[in-house]
Design a protein around this motif. Structure first.
Motif, short mmCIF file in Angstrom:
data_model
loop_
_atom_site.label_atom_id
_atom_site.label_comp_id
_atom_site.label_asym_id
_atom_site.label_seq_id
_atom_site.Cartn_x
_atom_site.Cartn_y
_atom_site.Cartn_z
N ALA A 7 16.90 9.37 25.54
CA ALA A 7 16.43 8.67 26.72
C ALA A 7 17.41 7.55 27.01
O ALA A 7 17.90 6.88 26.09
CB ALA A 7 15.01 8.12 26.51
N ALA A 8 17.75 7.34 28.27
CA ALA A 8 18.78 6.38 28.63
C ALA A 8 18.23 4.96 28.69
O ALA A 8 17.09 4.73 29.10
CB ALA A 8 19.39 6.75 29.99
N LEU A 9 19.08 4.00 28.26
CA LEU A 9 18.74 2.59 28.43
C LEU A 9 18.86 2.21 29.90
O LEU A 9 19.80 2.65 30.59
CB LEU A 9 19.68 1.72 27.61
CG LEU A 9 19.43 1.59 26.11
CD1 LEU A 9 20.60 0.87 25.46
CD2 LEU A 9 18.14 0.84 25.84
N THR A 59 3.63 11.72 22.95
CA THR A 59 4.52 12.51 23.81
C THR A 59 4.98 11.68 25.00
O THR A 59 4.37 10.68 25.37
CB THR A 59 3.79 13.77 24.33
OG1 THR A 59 2.67 13.38 25.13
CG2 THR A 59 3.31 14.64 23.18
N ALA A 60 6.07 12.13 25.62
CA ALA A 60 6.60 11.48 26.82
C ALA A 60 7.51 12.47 27.53
O ALA A 60 7.84 13.53 26.98
CB ALA A 60 7.36 10.20 26.48
N GLN A 61 7.92 12.10 28.74
CA GLN A 61 8.84 12.95 29.50
C GLN A 61 10.22 12.31 29.51
O GLN A 61 10.36 11.11 29.78
CB GLN A 61 8.37 13.15 30.94
CG GLN A 61 9.20 14.18 31.71
CD GLN A 61 8.61 14.49 33.08
OE1 GLN A 61 8.04 13.63 33.72
NE2 GLN A 61 8.75 15.74 33.51
N LEU A 62 11.25 13.11 29.19
CA LEU A 62 12.62 12.65 29.19
C LEU A 62 13.19 12.64 30.61
O LEU A 62 12.66 13.31 31.51
CB LEU A 62 13.47 13.55 28.30
CG LEU A 62 13.17 13.49 26.80
CD1 LEU A 62 13.90 14.62 26.08
CD2 LEU A 62 13.56 12.14 26.21
N PRO A 63 14.28 11.90 30.85
CA PRO A 63 14.89 11.87 32.18
C PRO A 63 15.32 13.23 32.70
O PRO A 63 15.34 13.45 33.92
CB PRO A 63 16.11 10.95 31.98
CG PRO A 63 15.75 10.08 30.83
CD PRO A 63 14.93 10.94 29.91
N ASN A 104 6.37 3.79 30.36
CA ASN A 104 6.64 5.22 30.19
C ASN A 104 8.06 5.50 29.70
O ASN A 104 8.26 6.28 28.76
CB ASN A 104 6.40 5.96 31.52
CG ASN A 104 4.94 6.02 31.91
OD1 ASN A 104 4.05 5.83 31.08
ND2 ASN A 104 4.68 6.26 33.18
N ASP A 105 9.05 4.87 30.34
CA ASP A 105 10.44 5.11 29.93
C ASP A 105 10.71 4.54 28.54
O ASP A 105 11.46 5.13 27.75
CB ASP A 105 11.40 4.51 30.95
CG ASP A 105 11.37 5.25 32.29
OD1 ASP A 105 10.90 6.40 32.31
OD2 ASP A 105 11.80 4.66 33.30
N TRP A 106 10.11 3.37 28.24
CA TRP A 106 10.28 2.80 26.90
C TRP A 106 9.69 3.73 25.85
O TRP A 106 10.26 3.93 24.78
CB TRP A 106 9.62 1.42 26.84
CG TRP A 106 9.84 0.72 25.53
CD1 TRP A 106 10.87 -0.12 25.21
CD2 TRP A 106 9.03 0.83 24.35
NE1 TRP A 106 10.75 -0.55 23.90
CE2 TRP A 106 9.62 0.01 23.35
CE3 TRP A 106 7.86 1.51 24.04
CZ2 TRP A 106 9.08 -0.13 22.07
CZ3 TRP A 106 7.32 1.38 22.76
CH2 TRP A 106 7.93 0.58 21.80
#
Length: 300
Positions: free
Chosen positions: A5-7, A246-250, A156-158
């Protein structure tokens, strides 16, 4: 296949309404916590947020938390739903010590992360500490107002970053009364001090560490199909693990932190087996840089 996941390219404040703080102050509060928690609390500085757990006497995780200090006041940041039971357990261990245990309702929890976050000042009365688990997670912050902070966003992104880094958090990843420190890799994240002496569950944790008895680990897995917590993971017809958070990647893929048998991980990485979630979607495994060696097959 890489899981990443991107910063963010600028400072971001990811708010965490699912987390809350417990405040402890009084005589020898650091000694008190050092005697019961897994991590080293006596030497914790104000610039660091350190992971720690409170275990059962049998070495199972009851509560996971992040620990921060300001002068001689200590803050334990944990899941909001776990805060009440954790405070009650702390009061039980406190006995006659003159230690005040409270939950400061005015304090919110968040993460300052992204490029340039180190230059952002926390408002007066707030607290910030570099996340001791991984530099990419930024700083854990407690704040009563957002003056001078970036515009708050959800986490979410974190969370995608945390999961892709293989870092467990909360009861979804660390099932109370079941999860073990070393199976979660927490001994590699500064959450356990093997030299400080006794704490609750210390004997079992140390024995597991020195005898190399770990047979499972939490690892990031990814799929092009959606993943959800609690899905069984199979190698052929055999269940060898289960998804946690769980999470969604870019790139649109789903990423999960999964508890997996190490023999199945070894076979999958060698190309001898394919792992699938219970709905049949193929899974790829990623081993974060901080995690090796994995017990039993990656000692070199």
């Amino acid at each position: 296949m890489t899981v990443s996941a991107a910063l963010p390219d600028q400072p971001v404040l990811a708010t965490r309404p699912d987390l809350t703080a417990i405040r402890l102050s009084g005589d020898e509060v650091r000694d008190f916590l050092n005697d019961i928690l897994t991590a080293q609390i006596k030497t914790l500085d104000e610039a660091t947020a350190r992971p720690a757990c409170l275990l059962t006497p049998q070495g199972r995780i009851l509560f996971d938390m992040m620990v921060m200090v300001k002068t001689e006041t200590v803050y334990l940041i944990t899941q909001a739903e776990q805060a009440g039971p954790l405070a009650k357990r702390l009061m039980m261990y406190r006995l006659r010590r003159k230690i005040d245990i409270s939950q400061p309702a005015e304090m919110q929890v968040g993460h300052l992360w992204g490029d340039g976050q180190a230059g952002v000042s926390v408002p007066e009365g707030g607290i910030a500490g570099n996340d001791g688990r991984h530099a990419d997670l930024g700083r854990l912050v407690l704040f009563a107002d957002t003056d001078g902070l970036p515009e708050p966003t959800n986490a979410n992104d974190w969370q995608a970053m945390r999961i892709s880094l293989g870092i467990p958090e909360g009861t979804t990843d660390l099932t109370p009364n079941r999860a073990l420190m070393l199976e979660a890799g927490l001994h590699l994240l500064d959450a356990v001090d093997f030299d400080k002496g006794c704490y609750v569950g210390q004997e079992v944790t140390a024995r597991t560490h020195y005898r190399g008895l770990v047979k499972r680990r939490l690892l990031p897995v990814a799929s092009v199909a959606p993943l959800s917590p609690g899905q069984a993971i199979h190698r052929g017809e055999v269940a060898i693990g289960q998804t946690g958070s769980t999470a969604q990647l870019p790139d649109g893929r789903s990423v999960a932190l999964a508890s997996l048998r190490l023999d199945a991980v070894q076979a999958a990485l060698a190309g001898d087996a394919e792992l699938r979630a219970e709905e049949g979607q193929p899974l790829s495994i990623h081993i974060p840089d901080w995690m090796p060696p994995l017990p039993g097959f990656d000692e070199g």
